[in-house]
Scaffold this motif. Structure first.
Motif, PDB file in Angstrom:
ATOM      1  N   SER A  15      37.283  40.789  33.737  1.00  0.00           N
ATOM      2  CA  SER A  15      38.304  41.057  34.752  1.00  0.00           C
ATOM      3  C   SER A  15      37.690  41.493  36.087  1.00  0.00           C
TER       4      SER A  15
ATOM      5  N   ASN B 163      36.200  44.113  36.933  1.00  0.00           N
ATOM      6  CA  ASN B 163      36.441  45.519  37.252  1.00  0.00           C
ATOM      7  C   ASN B 163      35.118  46.266  37.082  1.00  0.00           C
TER       8      ASN B 163
ATOM      9  N   SER C 149      36.197  44.375  30.651  1.00  0.00           N
ATOM     10  CA  SER C 149      36.092  44.827  32.043  1.00  0.00           C
ATOM     11  C   SER C 149      35.250  43.867  32.866  1.00  0.00           C
TER      12      SER C 149
ATOM     13  N   ARG D 132      34.889  50.143  36.399  1.00  0.00           N
ATOM     14  CA  ARG D 132      35.029  50.526  34.991  1.00  0.00           C
ATOM     15  C   ARG D 132      33.759  50.172  34.211  1.00  0.00           C
TER      16      ARG D 132
END
Length: 259
Positions: free
Chosen positions: A227, A229, A224, A232
């Motif tokens: 990426s 993100n 996560s 998350r």
């Protein structure tokens, strides 16, 4: 009442101590890049954007995160259990009042090696040997923690009361019986406390091992992060915090009954 005057030698020692600390800090200012401290404030906009994502955690995959956290805890449990099995003989053979110097000294050096090599390095070795997955993380935790617990166990043995051991010896007991009936009962509560503390630490360390592909929630966390993100990441971090807090509370309750 006036406090007693401190000896001149004590004042001199304090001056040397704090002067030495100040000198070390001054010398390490550059290598530690302390000049970057103002960036904590000049980069506040980046921190604000980063923090906004953390304030909106994404719990869409919460059951999956909980399952991976449970896998991480299982890694920590098995790693700690194997470490205890390794640390008991190391702790006894590394104690000065139990083992002769010919055994005690090399055992101490083995424990130095085990606890000085980082978990990630040991984990990489096992990843090469057994492949990706939790087992590599279990073995990494077991060896590193075994070295740490071995040292703590040996120090606990060195601080025991000699009376019970001499009492067992007076009955004509074998040296192994002296250890079983005179040493182990004295150190067992402290050994258990140390093992519980290391289990708490391993629950956190097992998440880092996800960086090398050892599985568990750590691997999901780093995926996560890579990426970007961060929503998350925030949800995963909260799951880790809750799990570690519950483990800490349970460990404290057990230790309070033992000590």
């Amino acid at each position: 009442m006036k406090p007693p005057a401190r000896p001149a030698g004590q004042w001199a020692f304090d001056v040397l101590l704090w002067g030495g600390i100040a000198l070390v800090l001054a010398i390490s200012f550059g290598p530690a890049e302390m000049a970057k401290f103002p960036r904590l404030f000049t980069g506040s906009e980046n921190m604000r954007l980063f923090g906004q994502a953390f304030l909106r955690p994404d719990f869409e995959l919460l059951p999956f995160y909980v399952a991976q956290m449970w896998l991480t805890i299982q890694m920590a449990m098995w790693g700690t259990a194997l470490a205890v099995l390794l640390a008991i003989p190391l702790g006894l053979m590394g104690a000065r009042n139990i083992a002769p110097p010919a055994i005690q000294w090399p055992v101490r050096r083995v424990m130095d090696v085990l606890r000085s090599v980082p978990d990630l390095v040991i984990g990489m070795v096992f990843v090469v040997a057994v492949g990706l997955g939790p087992f590599a993380g279990v073995m990494a935790l077991a060896l590193n923690t075994g070295g740490v617990l071995g040292k703590l166990f040996s120090e606990a043995v060195e601080s025991i009361d000699k009376g019970p051991v001499e009492g067992v010896r007076a009955t004509g007991a074998h040296p192994l019986q002296e250890i079983a009936w005179g040493v182990v009962p004295q150190v067992a509560p402290l050994w258990t406390s140390y093992a519980l503390y290391r289990f708490e630490s391993n629950s956190r360390a097992a998440t880092i091992l996800g960086l090398i592909g050892a599985g568990g929630i750590g691997q999901i966390l780093f995926d996560s992060l890579n990426s970007f993100n961060y929503s998350r990441v925030a949800a995963i971090a909260l799951v880790i915090v809750v799990a570690v807090t519950l483990i800490d509370l349970l460990s404290q309750a057990i230790r309070s009954r033992l000590l």
